[in-house]
Design a protein around this motif. Structure first.
Motif, PDB file in Angstrom:
ATOM      1  N   ASN A  35     -10.612   9.395   5.099  1.00 38.02           N
ATOM      2  CA  ASN A  35      -9.815   9.451   6.314  1.00 38.02           C
ATOM      3  C   ASN A  35      -8.418   8.843   6.131  1.00 38.02           C
ATOM      4  N   PRO A  36      -7.506   9.126   7.057  1.00 35.42           N
ATOM      5  CA  PRO A  36      -6.137   8.580   6.951  1.00 35.42           C
ATOM      6  C   PRO A  36      -6.135   7.054   6.952  1.00 35.42           C
ATOM      7  N   ALA A  37      -5.157   6.497   6.241  1.00 33.83           N
ATOM      8  CA  ALA A  37      -4.936   5.047   6.184  1.00 33.83           C
ATOM      9  C   ALA A  37      -6.196   4.299   5.725  1.00 33.83           C
ATOM     10  N   SER A  38      -6.869   4.826   4.724  1.00 35.40           N
ATOM     11  CA  SER A  38      -8.107   4.192   4.247  1.00 35.40           C
ATOM     12  C   SER A  38      -7.789   3.021   3.319  1.00 35.40           C
ATOM     13  N   SER A  39      -8.766   2.163   3.142  1.00 32.36           N
ATOM     14  CA  SER A  39      -8.676   1.115   2.133  1.00 32.36           C
ATOM     15  C   SER A  39      -9.065   1.718   0.791  1.00 32.36           C
ATOM     16  N   ARG A  40      -9.041   0.909  -0.274  1.00 35.55           N
ATOM     17  CA  ARG A  40      -9.447   1.410  -1.591  1.00 35.55           C
ATOM     18  C   ARG A  40     -10.912   1.855  -1.514  1.00 35.55           C
TER      19      ARG A  40
END
Length: 330
Positions: free
Chosen positions: A61-66
């Protein structure tokens, strides 16, 4: 030290070096198996290992973490926010990077130039996005502004523009042609009436009426396109892959030869209007003179009085006849 022992040590060193190299490769691969997305991107992850299939593994999804995406997997990044596609005659400002106008005939056969912007967002539902990547993310599209070079839809801005140009643009063009064909030239460009009816007073009146309605007709075209685009795109793309669709019709233009005829007609109409104004002024002056003469006939003294009033202030002597003389006072 025996030769056998030396060979053993040499073989062990080689194995050690290979083990280190293997460890480094595996470590680098492991580090590369983590990825993230920016706020404006959503990613479809496909397997890509040497012993793996190439099916879709997951959606990031958008703006995900690593996020762990697997060894050797490929990331197909797509735009997650509103995007637009511009058709314009201003070179460099449209998606094709050059003068770009949709040319289509009006109901009465006049070639019309259409400019506008198509706004949309990619459907981010995971199931829909998987279908989208299967259908459009696994093949390349030509980009006209780069000489027809082929790009995947997920290959940055160039790839996305190539996809829009090859798949979305034909649907927009077709919708514009269908809707513009429902209106005459004068319905959309009021000055067309001058060419079609001639540069006369009747044409001027018709132009005024068309000017009042052309904006409404352009809005009607825009509304009709917005209603048909969603259905047509779903049918042509094979699914609801795009949503929040909106087309803004920015400008309707005429071909150079038609616009030249319009300009000539407008100039002729202006000359006729000017001549008509001069005729009206002359008629009004003649009528005023007639009225004055009628008044003087009924009041001869009034004529003398007006005559004296008309004497310029710098005249010192006025002698219209032997018995009349006027001399300015000291």
């Amino acid at each position: 030290m025996s030769s056998g022992r030396r060979l053993g040590l040499g073989a062990g060193a080689v194995v050690g070096v290979l083990a280190v190299i293997f460890g480094l490769v595996v470590g680098a691969s492991a580090l590369g198996s983590f990825a993230s997305t920016s706020g404006g991107q959503i990613a479809v992850v496909r397997n890509g290992g040497p012993f793996d299939n190439h099916r879709i593994r997951q959606i990031v999804n958008p703006a995900s973490s690593r996020t762990y995406v697997g060894l050797y997997s490929s990331m197909h990044n797509y735009p997650a926010q509103q995007r637009y596609y511009t058709i314009t005659s201003v070179a460099g400002e449209g998606d094709r990077g050059k003068v770009d106008v949709v040319t289509t005939p009006s109901k009465d056969g006049v070639s019309m130039g259409i400019e506008g912007t198509f706004y949309f967002t990619l459907n981010l539902d995971h199931n829909v996005l998987r279908r989208f990547d299967d259908k459009f993310g696994t093949r390349k599209f030509p980009l006209a502004s780069k000489g027809g070079k082929l790009y995947y839809a997920w290959s940055g801005d160039d790839g996305w523009s190539a996809f829009l140009g090859a798949i979305i643009r034909p649907v927009i063009d077709n919708d514009l042609r269908e809707q513009i064909n429902n209106f005459t030239c004068a319905d959309l460009v009021s000055s067309c009436a001058l060419v079609q009816m001639g540069a006369n007073q009747q044409a001027g009146a018709q132009t005024a009426l068309n000017a009042a309605s052309s904006n409404g007709n352009i809005q009607a075209v825009q509304n009709a396109i917005n209603k048909s685009l969603a259905t047509d795109l779903n049918d042509n793309l094979g699914g609801p892959f795009l949503e929040n669709l909106r087309f803004t019709l920015a400008r309707v233009t005429l071909p150079e030869n038609v616009q030249g005829a319009v300009n000539s007609a407008q100039a002729a109409f202006a000359r006729i209007t000017e001549a008509q104004a001069r005729v009206a002024e002359a008629k009004a002056e003649a009528e005023a003179n007639r009225q004055r003469q009628s008044g003087y006939a009924q009041c001869p003294a009034c004529a003398k009085i007006d005559e004296l009033k008309a004497i310029p202030s710098n005249v010192t002597t006025y002698a219209p006849g032997a018995e009349v003389a006027v001399t300015a006072g000291k």
